[in-house]
Scaffold this motif. Sequence first.
Motif, PDB file in Angstrom:
ATOM      1  N   ARG A  79      -3.422  13.702   2.719  1.00  0.00           N
ATOM      2  CA  ARG A  79      -3.125  13.015   3.976  1.00  0.00           C
ATOM      3  C   ARG A  79      -2.051  11.970   3.756  1.00  0.00           C
ATOM      4  N   GLY A  82      -4.448   3.666   0.156  1.00  0.00           N
ATOM      5  CA  GLY A  82      -4.539   3.369   1.580  1.00  0.00           C
ATOM      6  C   GLY A  82      -5.465   2.202   1.886  1.00  0.00           C
ATOM      7  N   PHE A  83      -6.416   1.965   1.012  1.00  0.00           N
ATOM      8  CA  PHE A  83      -7.312   0.809   1.131  1.00  0.00           C
ATOM      9  C   PHE A  83      -6.911  -0.174   0.037  1.00  0.00           C
ATOM     10  N   ARG A 129      -6.918   4.684   7.971  1.00  0.00           N
ATOM     11  CA  ARG A 129      -6.676   5.294   6.659  1.00  0.00           C
ATOM     12  C   ARG A 129      -7.958   5.577   5.870  1.00  0.00           C
ATOM     13  N   TYR A 132      -3.531   4.861 -10.451  1.00  0.00           N
ATOM     14  CA  TYR A 132      -2.602   4.277  -9.481  1.00  0.00           C
ATOM     15  C   TYR A 132      -2.758   2.769  -9.528  1.00  0.00           C
ATOM     16  N   ALA A 178     -17.865   3.131   1.184  1.00  0.00           N
ATOM     17  CA  ALA A 178     -17.432   3.700  -0.094  1.00  0.00           C
ATOM     18  C   ALA A 178     -18.462   4.715  -0.609  1.00  0.00           C
ATOM     19  N   TRP A 234       4.542   5.338   7.385  1.00  0.00           N
ATOM     20  CA  TRP A 234       4.843   3.924   7.114  1.00  0.00           C
ATOM     21  C   TRP A 234       5.978   3.419   7.997  1.00  0.00           C
ATOM     22  N   LEU A 275      -8.248  11.413  -9.938  1.00  0.00           N
ATOM     23  CA  LEU A 275      -9.242  12.430  -9.605  1.00  0.00           C
ATOM     24  C   LEU A 275      -8.917  13.762 -10.268  1.00  0.00           C
ATOM     25  N   MET A 307       5.445   7.854  -3.421  1.00  0.00           N
ATOM     26  CA  MET A 307       4.126   7.414  -2.962  1.00  0.00           C
ATOM     27  C   MET A 307       4.106   7.143  -1.459  1.00  0.00           C
ATOM     28  N   ARG A 308       5.308   7.076  -0.876  1.00  0.00           N
ATOM     29  CA  ARG A 308       5.368   6.870   0.577  1.00  0.00           C
ATOM     30  C   ARG A 308       6.150   7.988   1.264  1.00  0.00           C
ATOM     31  N   ARG A 331     -14.849  11.059  -3.978  1.00  0.00           N
ATOM     32  CA  ARG A 331     -14.433   9.995  -4.905  1.00  0.00           C
ATOM     33  C   ARG A 331     -15.607   9.657  -5.825  1.00  0.00           C
ATOM     34  N   PRO A 332     -15.699  10.306  -6.972  1.00  0.00           N
ATOM     35  CA  PRO A 332     -16.885  10.126  -7.822  1.00  0.00           C
ATOM     36  C   PRO A 332     -17.121   8.696  -8.280  1.00  0.00           C
ATOM     37  N   MET A 390       0.835  -1.208   0.000  1.00  0.00           N
ATOM     38  CA  MET A 390       0.000   0.000   0.000  1.00  0.00           C
ATOM     39  C   MET A 390       0.864   1.249   0.000  1.00  0.00           C
ATOM     40  N   ASN A 391       0.252   2.353  -0.384  1.00  0.00           N
ATOM     41  CA  ASN A 391       0.946   3.636  -0.333  1.00  0.00           C
ATOM     42  C   ASN A 391      -0.069   4.740  -0.025  1.00  0.00           C
ATOM     43  N   ASP A 392       0.373   5.984  -0.083  1.00  0.00           N
ATOM     44  CA  ASP A 392      -0.509   7.072   0.329  1.00  0.00           C
ATOM     45  C   ASP A 392      -1.715   7.259  -0.600  1.00  0.00           C
ATOM     46  N   ALA A 393      -1.600   6.814  -1.841  1.00  0.00           N
ATOM     47  CA  ALA A 393      -2.747   6.906  -2.747  1.00  0.00           C
ATOM     48  C   ALA A 393      -3.619   5.669  -2.622  1.00  0.00           C
ATOM     49  N   LEU A 405     -16.670  18.720  -6.870  1.00  0.00           N
ATOM     50  CA  LEU A 405     -16.951  17.677  -5.873  1.00  0.00           C
ATOM     51  C   LEU A 405     -17.633  18.254  -4.630  1.00  0.00           C
ATOM     52  N   ASN A 438     -12.293  18.357 -13.531  1.00  0.00           N
ATOM     53  CA  ASN A 438     -12.680  17.490 -14.638  1.00  0.00           C
ATOM     54  C   ASN A 438     -13.919  18.043 -15.326  1.00  0.00           C
ATOM     55  N   LEU A 489     -10.782  20.716  -7.954  1.00  0.00           N
ATOM     56  CA  LEU A 489     -11.936  19.797  -7.906  1.00  0.00           C
ATOM     57  C   LEU A 489     -13.164  20.463  -7.275  1.00  0.00           C
ATOM     58  N   MET A 495      -9.752   3.532  -5.374  1.00  0.00           N
ATOM     59  CA  MET A 495      -8.450   4.106  -5.045  1.00  0.00           C
ATOM     60  C   MET A 495      -7.619   4.351  -6.306  1.00  0.00           C
ATOM     61  N   HIS A 535      -5.310  13.748  -1.962  1.00  0.00           N
ATOM     62  CA  HIS A 535      -4.180  12.979  -1.445  1.00  0.00           C
ATOM     63  C   HIS A 535      -3.317  13.841  -0.522  1.00  0.00           C
ATOM     64  N   MET A 580      -7.738   8.981   4.396  1.00  0.00           N
ATOM     65  CA  MET A 580      -6.905   9.049   3.190  1.00  0.00           C
ATOM     66  C   MET A 580      -7.718   8.615   1.975  1.00  0.00           C
TER      67      MET A 580
END
Lengths: 412, 273
Positions: free
Chosen positions: B131, A54-55, B120, A369, A199, B135, A362, B48-49, A205-206, A49-52, B231, B252, B228, A358, B129, B123
């Motif tokens: 947050r 997370g799930f 998370r 990702y 979700a 790790w 966006l 990414m981390r 998160r469209p 996993m990473n910050d983008a 949203l 978008n 955005l 995820m 992104h 997040m």
Amino acid sequence: MTTPAIPEGVKRCPTRQFTLWLAVVGAVLLWGVYAMFLIWYKGLNQTGMNDAYGFALWIWADLAVIALGGGAFFTGFLTYIIGKKELKSIINYAVIIGFICYSSALLILALDIGQPLRGWFIFWHANVHSMLTEVAFCLSCYFAVLTIEFIPLVLENPKLDRIPFLHHLSHNLHEVMAVFAATGVFLSFFHQGSLGGVAGVLYGRPFAFREGLLIWPWTFFLFTWSAAAVGPCFTMLITWLTEKITQKKLVRPEAFQLLAKISGWMLLTYMIAKIADTWYWAAVTAPSKGFSLMDFYSNNPVYGIWILIAELVICGIVPALILITRKGRENKKLLVTAAILAVLGVCINRWVMVLQVMAAPLLPFHDWYMYMPTWQEVATTILPVAYGAILISLAHRYLPVFPHEKELNPGQ
Amino acid sequence: MTQQPQHTKTKRYGMVIDLDKCTGCGACMVACYAENNVPFRQDESDKMRSLNWIRVMKVDNGKPFPDTQVCYIPMPCMQCDGQHMEGHSPCVSVCPAVATDYDQTTGIVSQIYTRCFGCRYCMAACPYHARKFNWWDPKWPADMEKYLNPDVSARMRGVVEKCSFCYHRYQKARDKAYVEGREELHEDEYQTACAQACPTNAIAFGDLHNPEHAVYSLSRSKTAFRLLERLNTNPKVYYLSSKSWVRRKADNYLEGENPEQIREKARKAAATH
């Protein structure tokens, strides 16, 4: 072979064979336990996993096993509340499978948090607005209900049954089981729904966001509905697999037929609602956020439109049509195929509602990702499967799980 | 009995970043690292981390040389006001343990590190992104530990962290004003580290409700936009750009839609709340 611990009148494999089987599955379990230790000791940096992202895999596994474990609450509802006596042949097994699924979900949840020792904060500092809080409360309570439903069966082990107190406790628990079944249905409605809401409420998160009713997005109801539809399919599938491995008939055919029929109609109506939801999202919700349907299904190596077709048509409409027709249900191969497809369908749905959410970009200057789980994540996701196989093996060997086994296998 | 200070009006702290002025130098990021004790790794190649409370994104107009244009977009936490401007920001309502919260008096979205248990969900909810997850355990070279800011707690492994608009500076400024018998803060009394470090003055910070603060008029300018916007997260970080392609990159749009018209509509809708 019979020993005092094995229920009377049924035949079980030799102890050596059983031990060998336990050793093989136990090795897989130990592999998962080692990975679990690494994750707790070293932290979530052991995952992909990473910050983008997370799930990821674990949350999917959680959502999937809880949906598949839905056979326990729905079969319990049909047996104890609606009064479908035919299902008494399979209710014990449904409860055990549900127990395994829910305990697995709790184990995975304990892994999937950055500070495992603070897991109790979800109860202590509960945010009543969070869907995850509702999930945690209802899931824990329902697991307690499943344990209570499982206890009388454990107490029916011939050795334990000889103890008068345990014998009477088991008898009395059986008497009040309808109360627990009703409680289980109530709790399941909310936690299955809240998992859908996890979700669905993400308005940032469209891909996941859905309009809804009052505070509940449509996904709240769709998740409960799909779990009730597909949970029994999973119960039937595991029962069929157990029958194949043990080479015995364990459940009366009429139980299978009734469960398949109800499951089929639940699945068909769910698919109608799911297609309506998808259409509204694609035509109204997503465009209002600046996205077209194909924005979510192109320009990436994995998430093509095939995933939507697989979920809605191949693993949704097709099994539903097989299960609602008598010919489809009575043909064992077709029945099993339909159950497999339905199970795959709900797993795809849960995957999409977590991982594709995820992955989808966006901002216009963001890209898709992609994510690859590490072996530690895979091992800990397989761990519950090994644990389930061991528990099922022990339950089948030492407990009277199938009340009609003796009658269905007279020669043995 | 001690008399408590009374807030005369609600503040709404926000930021305006002029993208026409930003050179992408990264001074804001460095200042943020130093001010907020953001730990770093020996090898920072896996972005990414990477931990950062503000990051600078590089975007271009997609045209080949010599028509290529580049823009740098600094992105801190957007400090969203939420769908109905009531603090229902994407992250706040989903946090199961109230580890993140919306301060109604300042509009700042907080994060309690000792409350967070690392689920998370916030997040997953944040479309920007903004947050970041810890790790690894934070580590600094031995001498650098002497430079840690005593006003900001270091975060442990397994929790989520993010930009707080240097909230500790707000607390300090507020305490000072209280001792001096004042209720209101001057614009320069509370500034974020990134705003102060920016060599081109691209970052302005202040109370979006206060007409005396620069951000008040800047955020209302014709070239102002937010990321955005459709949203309905209602961020309190505004951007300025005279280039239409940059403004288009902020959100978008479907084919044939006019971004300016849609943005104006969204702005009016937000203003009615």
